[in-house]
Motif scaffolding. Structure first.
Motif, PDB file in Angstrom:
ATOM      1  N   VAL A 160       7.074  53.913 -24.619  1.00 47.42           N
ATOM      2  CA  VAL A 160       6.229  55.094 -24.479  1.00 47.42           C
ATOM      3  C   VAL A 160       5.961  55.713 -25.858  1.00 47.42           C
ATOM      4  CG1 VAL A 160       6.102  57.426 -23.479  1.00 47.42           C
ATOM      5  CG2 VAL A 160       7.144  55.565 -22.153  1.00 47.42           C
ATOM      6  N   GLY A 180      16.412  54.987 -33.841  1.00 43.53           N
ATOM      7  CA  GLY A 180      17.816  54.764 -34.132  1.00 43.53           C
ATOM      8  C   GLY A 180      18.167  53.691 -35.151  1.00 43.53           C
ATOM      9  N   LYS A 184      13.382  50.314 -37.103  1.00 40.95           N
ATOM     10  CA  LYS A 184      12.477  51.069 -36.222  1.00 40.95           C
ATOM     11  C   LYS A 184      11.707  52.131 -37.008  1.00 40.95           C
ATOM     12  CE  LYS A 184      15.125  50.323 -31.967  1.00 40.95           C
ATOM     13  NZ  LYS A 184      15.763  50.930 -30.786  1.00 40.95           N
ATOM     14  N   TYR A 200      17.659  59.168 -36.549  1.00 41.78           N
ATOM     15  CA  TYR A 200      18.457  60.324 -36.097  1.00 41.78           C
ATOM     16  C   TYR A 200      19.951  60.047 -36.205  1.00 41.78           C
ATOM     17  CZ  TYR A 200      19.162  57.831 -31.664  1.00 41.78           C
ATOM     18  OH  TYR A 200      19.520  56.900 -30.720  1.00 41.78           O
ATOM     19  N   ASN A 224      11.801  62.428 -25.104  1.00 38.45           N
ATOM     20  CA  ASN A 224      12.253  61.205 -24.439  1.00 38.45           C
ATOM     21  C   ASN A 224      13.766  61.111 -24.342  1.00 38.45           C
ATOM     22  OD1 ASN A 224       9.796  59.849 -23.867  1.00 38.45           O
ATOM     23  ND2 ASN A 224       9.590  59.283 -26.022  1.00 38.45           N
ATOM     24  N   CYS A 246       9.363  64.107 -20.779  1.00 33.57           N
ATOM     25  CA  CYS A 246       9.090  62.794 -20.175  1.00 33.57           C
ATOM     26  C   CYS A 246      10.382  62.170 -19.694  1.00 33.57           C
ATOM     27  CB  CYS A 246       8.413  61.933 -21.231  1.00 33.57           C
ATOM     28  SG  CYS A 246       8.131  60.256 -20.715  1.00 33.57           S
ATOM     29  N   TYR A 252      21.403  59.918 -19.223  1.00 31.59           N
ATOM     30  CA  TYR A 252      21.402  59.121 -17.992  1.00 31.59           C
ATOM     31  C   TYR A 252      22.765  58.502 -17.654  1.00 31.59           C
ATOM     32  CZ  TYR A 252      16.247  59.249 -18.425  1.00 31.59           C
ATOM     33  OH  TYR A 252      14.934  59.636 -18.556  1.00 31.59           O
ATOM     34  N   VAL A 278       4.868  60.135 -14.311  1.00 27.16           N
ATOM     35  CA  VAL A 278       3.621  59.375 -14.387  1.00 27.16           C
ATOM     36  C   VAL A 278       3.007  59.190 -12.994  1.00 27.16           C
ATOM     37  CG1 VAL A 278       4.836  57.147 -14.267  1.00 27.16           C
ATOM     38  CG2 VAL A 278       2.589  57.260 -15.350  1.00 27.16           C
ATOM     39  N   ASN A 326      16.644  47.179 -28.025  1.00 26.53           N
ATOM     40  CA  ASN A 326      15.222  46.786 -27.967  1.00 26.53           C
ATOM     41  C   ASN A 326      14.435  47.371 -29.138  1.00 26.53           C
ATOM     42  OD1 ASN A 326      15.690  49.386 -26.617  1.00 26.53           O
ATOM     43  ND2 ASN A 326      13.509  49.385 -26.211  1.00 26.53           N
TER      44      ASN A 326
HETATM   45  P1  NDP Z   1      12.320  52.757 -24.801  1.00 28.03           P
HETATM   46  O1  NDP Z   1      11.505  51.535 -24.932  1.00 28.03           O
HETATM   47  O2  NDP Z   1      12.109  53.850 -25.813  1.00 28.03           O
HETATM   48  O3  NDP Z   1      13.849  52.341 -24.784  1.00 28.03           O
HETATM   49  C1  NDP Z   1      14.850  53.271 -24.761  1.00 28.03           C
HETATM   50  C2  NDP Z   1      15.201  53.743 -26.180  1.00 28.03           C
HETATM   51  O4  NDP Z   1      15.881  54.978 -26.083  1.00 28.03           O
HETATM   52  C3  NDP Z   1      16.186  52.826 -26.888  1.00 28.03           C
HETATM   53  O5  NDP Z   1      15.552  51.756 -27.525  1.00 28.03           O
HETATM   54  C4  NDP Z   1      16.852  53.772 -27.880  1.00 28.03           C
HETATM   55  O6  NDP Z   1      16.100  53.778 -29.091  1.00 28.03           O
HETATM   56  C5  NDP Z   1      16.688  55.142 -27.230  1.00 28.03           C
HETATM   57  N1  NDP Z   1      18.002  55.665 -26.814  1.00 28.03           N
HETATM   58  C6  NDP Z   1      18.914  55.085 -26.014  1.00 28.03           C
HETATM   59  N2  NDP Z   1      19.992  55.881 -25.872  1.00 28.03           N
HETATM   60  C7  NDP Z   1      19.754  56.984 -26.621  1.00 28.03           C
HETATM   61  C8  NDP Z   1      20.499  58.163 -26.902  1.00 28.03           C
HETATM   62  N3  NDP Z   1      21.709  58.370 -26.373  1.00 28.03           N
HETATM   63  N4  NDP Z   1      19.944  59.083 -27.721  1.00 28.03           N
HETATM   64  C9  NDP Z   1      18.718  58.895 -28.267  1.00 28.03           C
HETATM   65  N5  NDP Z   1      17.974  57.786 -28.039  1.00 28.03           N
HETATM   66  C10 NDP Z   1      18.487  56.859 -27.230  1.00 28.03           C
HETATM   67  O7  NDP Z   1      12.114  53.409 -23.373  1.00 28.03           O
HETATM   68  P2  NDP Z   1      10.752  53.938 -22.739  1.00 28.03           P
HETATM   69  O8  NDP Z   1       9.756  54.159 -23.818  1.00 28.03           O
HETATM   70  O9  NDP Z   1      10.417  53.081 -21.603  1.00 28.03           O
HETATM   71  O10 NDP Z   1      11.195  55.360 -22.157  1.00 28.03           O
HETATM   72  C11 NDP Z   1      11.314  56.482 -23.013  1.00 28.03           C
HETATM   73  C12 NDP Z   1      11.664  57.701 -22.170  1.00 28.03           C
HETATM   74  O11 NDP Z   1      10.602  57.994 -21.270  1.00 28.03           O
HETATM   75  C13 NDP Z   1      12.911  57.527 -21.308  1.00 28.03           C
HETATM   76  O12 NDP Z   1      13.627  58.742 -21.303  1.00 28.03           O
HETATM   77  C14 NDP Z   1      12.340  57.259 -19.926  1.00 28.03           C
HETATM   78  O13 NDP Z   1      13.227  57.594 -18.902  1.00 28.03           O
HETATM   79  C15 NDP Z   1      11.112  58.137 -19.955  1.00 28.03           C
HETATM   80  N6  NDP Z   1      10.050  57.773 -19.020  1.00 28.03           N
HETATM   81  C16 NDP Z   1       9.576  58.741 -18.181  1.00 28.03           C
HETATM   82  C17 NDP Z   1       8.531  58.496 -17.345  1.00 28.03           C
HETATM   83  C18 NDP Z   1       8.007  59.595 -16.496  1.00 28.03           C
HETATM   84  O14 NDP Z   1       7.212  59.340 -15.605  1.00 28.03           O
HETATM   85  N7  NDP Z   1       8.409  60.829 -16.733  1.00 28.03           N
HETATM   86  C19 NDP Z   1       7.929  57.163 -17.259  1.00 28.03           C
HETATM   87  C20 NDP Z   1       8.445  56.226 -18.231  1.00 28.03           C
HETATM   88  C21 NDP Z   1       9.493  56.521 -19.060  1.00 28.03           C
HETATM   89  P3  NDP Z   1      16.755  54.239 -30.494  1.00 28.03           P
HETATM   90  O15 NDP Z   1      17.184  52.993 -31.194  1.00 28.03           O
HETATM   91  O16 NDP Z   1      15.630  54.957 -31.143  1.00 28.03           O
HETATM   92  O17 NDP Z   1      17.934  55.111 -30.149  1.00 28.03           O
END
Ligand code: NDP
Length: 337
Positions: A160, A180, A184, A200, A224, A246, A252, A278, A326
């Motif tokens: 997203v 992270g 990235k 961060y 997010n 979002c 979680y 969404v 990822n």
């Molecule tokens: P991502 O592709 O961004 O994958 C998740 C990423 O979150 C990880 O790669 C990691 O990146 C980061 N992350 C994981 N744990 C933590 C943490 N403890 N603190 C900070 N960052 C963390 O996921 P999406 O883009 O698919 O989803 C992003 C957000 O959007 C999520 O919260 C998801 O639930 C939400 N969402 C909401 C929707 C809605 O309808 N409201 C629909 C789709 C998604 P890093 O290495 O940067 O930490």
């Protein structure tokens, strides 16, 4: 028919062993007289919300996984056989998908036909699917953005976030993202065109970091992650700023969500903080496609995917979202055609 089965409800971080692989048999033909659709699943999407469906108790409107059954999410599939008047063999579809090689389904309301297949099909799990629609609706409909505004995006390199940043740049905003790892952060700055970005995990004082990147404050925060990032952002929002909630991935896996200390900023700064899903915005999907497809073709939007090969790699790929393994949209490919 290889399948990924959900083992049982749990608390804490997900593990690969919360899922297991099994093989069953399936007839590759829709039974005579049925209106079912037989799908060959091609690409599966790993989405953070899938963790929430692994809980015994889920929020209203969600339906959790059944222990012993395949997990499900979004995916892209090819119709192999159909007794349904709206689908025929050879059609490509995206929408709800079970984590298995082949699926015989009767409920087709979660499926959309793919009419533009001149882009990578995997994009329908990300850029042209649910996450893309989330970024588009969340940014344009929830944030009420204006040219020149200061935008902050967390989990900014993900499915997203990478799009929110690009939509904000296309509108003429100033955009900073957090992610992270160094890799990235480089992507954000050099591939997605963010004005700036930071890791961060290397900032022991997020408030100070945000003051450095936004000396005049933040107009729009695309949330997010939640937790301490949100707390630091609240201190740095401008008057009449907007926060689109979002997701809150940092929460979680916790039994008890962390408390937010700085909510009073909502009052002092007259901030609009709006949660959205969404699901409420799919009526905009045709408009979204009309906007985004030309951007893709003109090279104005780019999309990074992290492709895991084979259904076997699915559990590790899904679990990896919660450690940031990822890089870009996490996809699992079962078959390419
Ligand atoms: P991502 O592709 O961004 O994958 C998740 C990423 O979150 C990880 O790669 C990691 O990146 C980061 N992350 C994981 N744990 C933590 C943490 N403890 N603190 C900070 N960052 C963390 O996921 P999406 O883009 O698919 O989803 C992003 C957000 O959007 C999520 O919260 C998801 O639930 C939400 N969402 C909401 C929707 C809605 O309808 N409201 C629909 C789709 C998604 P890093 O290495 O940067 O930490």
């Amino acid at each position: 028919n290889k399948q990924v089965i959900f083992k049982d409800y749990f608390t804490g971080f997900p593990k690969e062993s919360d899922m297991y692989l099994t093989t069953s048999t399936i007839k590759l033909k829709v039974p005579e007289g049925s209106n079912g659709v037989l799908l060959k699943n091609l690409y599966l999407s790993c989405d953070p919300v899938m963790r929430i469906l692994m809980q015994r108790v889920v929020p209203k409107g969600f339906s959790n996984y059944t222990p012993g059954s395949p997990i499900n999410g979004y995916g892209v599939a090819k119709v192999l056989d159909s007794g349904h008047p709206d689908f025929k063999a050879g059609d490509l579809v995206w929408g709800s998908a079970r984590w298995e090689e082949y699926s015989l389904i009767t409920a087709t309301e979660g499926l959309r036909k793919i009419t533009h297949s001149d882009v990578p099909l995997s994009y329908y799990t990300g850029l042209l699917g649910m996450p893309g629609m989330t970024a588009y609706a969340g940014f344009h409909e929830v944030c009420s953005p204006k040219k020149g505004e200061y935008v902050f995006v967390s989990a900014a390199s993900g499915a997203v976030g990478q799009l929110v940043g690009q939509f904000a740049k296309l509108l003429g905003c100033y955009v900073v993202g957090s992610a992270g790892s160094k890799e990235k952060v480089d992507l954000l700055k050099n591939k997605f065109g963010f004005d700036d970005a930071f890791n961060y995990k290397e900032e022991h004082d997020l408030d100070a970091a945000l003051k450095r990147y936004f000396p005049e404050g933040i107009d729009i925060y695309f949330e997010n992650v939640g937790g301490e990032t949100l707390d630091a952002v609240l201190l740095n929002m401008r008057v009449h700023g907007r926060i689109a909630v979002c997701g809150m991935i940092s929460q979680y896996n916790l039994d008890q969500p962390e408390g937010i200390k700085n909510l009073m900023c909502l009052i002092y700064k007259r901030i609009h903080m709006t949660g959205f899903t969404v699901r409420d915005y799919y009526h905009l999907y045709p408009k979204f496609l009309d906007t985004v497809l030309p951007y893709i073709k003109e090279g104005k939007i780019t999309y990074v995917e992290d492709i895991a090969e084979g259904l076997e790699s699915g559990p590790a790929a899904l679990v990896g979202l919660f450690s940031g393994r990822n890089i870009g949209k996490q996809v699992v490919v079962i078959a390419r055609e």
